[in-house]
Design an enzyme around this catalytic site. Sequence first.
Site, PDB file in Angstrom:
ATOM      1  CE  LYS A 191      17.264  -2.059  -5.601  1.00 43.48           C
ATOM      2  NZ  LYS A 191      16.540  -2.016  -6.870  1.00 43.48           N
ATOM      3  CE  LYS A 193      19.524  -5.886  -6.535  1.00 41.50           C
ATOM      4  NZ  LYS A 193      18.338  -6.179  -7.349  1.00 41.50           N
ATOM      5  CG  ASP A 221      15.369  -5.838  -5.642  1.00 39.94           C
ATOM      6  OD1 ASP A 221      14.662  -6.863  -5.687  1.00 39.94           O
ATOM      7  OD2 ASP A 221      15.863  -5.291  -6.655  1.00 39.94           O
ATOM      8  CG  ASN A 223      16.585  -9.000  -8.045  1.00 41.96           C
ATOM      9  OD1 ASN A 223      17.621  -8.464  -7.636  1.00 41.96           O
ATOM     10  ND2 ASN A 223      15.796  -8.398  -8.924  1.00 41.96           N
ATOM     11  CD  GLU A 246      13.391  -2.912  -6.192  1.00 44.89           C
ATOM     12  OE1 GLU A 246      13.584  -1.852  -5.547  1.00 44.89           O
ATOM     13  OE2 GLU A 246      14.088  -3.239  -7.175  1.00 44.89           O
ATOM     14  CG  ASN A 269      13.284  -4.426 -11.020  1.00 45.05           C
ATOM     15  OD1 ASN A 269      13.557  -4.129  -9.865  1.00 45.05           O
ATOM     16  ND2 ASN A 269      13.956  -5.366 -11.673  1.00 45.05           N
ATOM     17  CG  ASP A 293      15.020   0.478 -16.936  1.00 41.38           C
ATOM     18  OD1 ASP A 293      15.326   1.189 -17.922  1.00 41.38           O
ATOM     19  OD2 ASP A 293      15.835  -0.295 -16.388  1.00 41.38           O
ATOM     20  CG  HIS A 320      15.295  -1.568 -12.890  1.00 44.82           C
ATOM     21  ND1 HIS A 320      15.838  -1.754 -14.140  1.00 44.82           N
ATOM     22  CD2 HIS A 320      15.771  -2.563 -12.120  1.00 44.82           C
ATOM     23  CE1 HIS A 320      16.607  -2.830 -14.115  1.00 44.82           C
ATOM     24  NE2 HIS A 320      16.585  -3.341 -12.916  1.00 44.82           N
ATOM     25  CG  ASN A 322      20.082  -3.622 -15.525  1.00 48.38           C
ATOM     26  OD1 ASN A 322      19.122  -3.702 -16.264  1.00 48.38           O
ATOM     27  ND2 ASN A 322      20.280  -4.487 -14.564  1.00 48.38           N
TER      28      ASN A 322
HETATM   29  O1  GKR Z   1      22.966  -5.173 -11.083  1.00 46.37           O
HETATM   30  O2  GKR Z   1      22.986  -6.894  -9.780  1.00 46.37           O
HETATM   31  C1  GKR Z   1      22.404  -5.987 -10.343  1.00 46.37           C
HETATM   32  C2  GKR Z   1      20.942  -5.787 -10.092  1.00 46.37           C
HETATM   33  O3  GKR Z   1      20.405  -6.893  -9.449  1.00 46.37           O
HETATM   34  C3  GKR Z   1      20.202  -5.495 -11.360  1.00 46.37           C
HETATM   35  O4  GKR Z   1      20.607  -6.358 -12.363  1.00 46.37           O
HETATM   36  C4  GKR Z   1      18.723  -5.567 -11.200  1.00 46.37           C
HETATM   37  O5  GKR Z   1      18.123  -5.580 -12.442  1.00 46.37           O
HETATM   38  O6  GKR Z   1      18.956  -3.563  -9.931  1.00 46.37           O
HETATM   39  C5  GKR Z   1      18.130  -4.410 -10.504  1.00 46.37           C
HETATM   40  C6  GKR Z   1      16.899  -4.681  -9.689  1.00 46.37           C
HETATM   41  O7  GKR Z   1      16.464  -3.763  -9.036  1.00 46.37           O
HETATM   42  O8  GKR Z   1      16.345  -5.783  -9.752  1.00 46.37           O
HETATM   43 MG    MG Z   2      14.676  -4.710  -8.379  1.00 52.62          MG
END
Ligand code: GKR
Ligand code: MG
Length: 424
Positions: A191, A193, A221, A223, A246, A269, A293, A320, A322
Amino acid sequence: MAADTTISTIRITPVAFSDPPLLNSVGVHEPYALRSIIEVETASGITGIGESYGSAVHLSRLDLAARALIGVDAESLLAMRCAVSRALADDSVRGGDGMAGMVTTSSTLDRVYSPFEVAALDIQGQQFGVPVSSLLGGLARESVPFSGYLFYKWSAHPGMEPDQWGEALNASQIVDQAEKMVSEYGFTALKLKGGVLRPEDEAETVEALAERFPDMPLRIDPNAAWSVSTAIKIGKRLEGKLEYLEDPAPGLDGMAEVRSHVPMPLATNMFVVAFDHIPESVSREAIDIILSDPHFWGGLEHTKLLAGIASTFGMNLSMHSNSHLGVSLAAMLHVAGATPNIDYACDTHWPWKKPDDDVVSGTPFTFEGGAVSVPTGPGLGVSLDHEKLSRLHEQYVKVEMLERDDTGYMQTYDPTFDPSMGRW
Ligand code: GKR
Ligand code: MG
């Protein structure tokens, strides 16, 4: 005579552990991540453990809940949940979501109740001599596959020593990071980010990963940092390369619109994070996969409830994560092991943690082929090492952090940084 499982004492210990400068849509991880470790002790001397977020607002709610739980039977999850609900009845404080502003709409009751529920299941498992997974219906799988969680990152926190992962600010550095993660942990899914670089550059990173790992299921993902039109463009460009996309764009409206135009399933999520979000997501046909989660879905039993509802509506589940420690990993393993329709490799931030930074005794978790065995001992099957717990608590006291603030930390170095959703 059965042991007395009345809750007699609860200890909540906030801890801080080192975290690398991982970049995300709302900023960058600070040098330390905060968590709380919960110990629930019964009148007969059995102690169960749980883990949760560590921000000041959340800690104060945990404290309210803990007071209300004294005298309640740890074998009655319903009575425990009612006690926590009553304790939070007058709660009007904002914040404490534990997600750096990426998600603010999860249920406060579910977030606060969760670590106590995990601790109660740990107590029940010890009492009956069975693992928590048996209390959840038994194992659907003996080991749980995780995805390798790739992050764009700085080589070091400003003014601090570089970490072992090095800089990752472009496609080829992410491919190097993936090589290292796969060779050390054996992950069979990856995955990325996103929400960090221009969307085209992130698509290029996914393409580079697909070229290097042609058979590996991939996800990205951002976000919800992308607009609907950008998400549709990138989704179409990545056809055939992603097992799921995602949280590409903001809101259930945005997700539904993207979903009707892109070829791959959509996961979230961010926009389905509580039970009352499900009806709308179903009626709008916005989501294919919910990232469960237990930390914000109300614990392990409620994660199973979510699994039942998801399967009723033809949705799949992933999990999910953290930044977390070993108590959370144990809880995630039990529930993922006992939930047949968690069909995708679960997320974990585990590789980003220093191996010595933990609170559990020994080294109970081994990644083999990217998967970790569900502990088989009674209860959670892991116990606290109080020396380790004290060390991470002393660190919490020393670093004087009260909240996770990825945006504030980033803006110290780039005052123009914009964390808003849909900005690209
Ligand atoms: O730890 O930076 C991070 C992630 O972005 C996390 O805070 C997210 O909540 O992993 C998470 C997600 O899938 O959105
Ligand atoms: Mg996510």
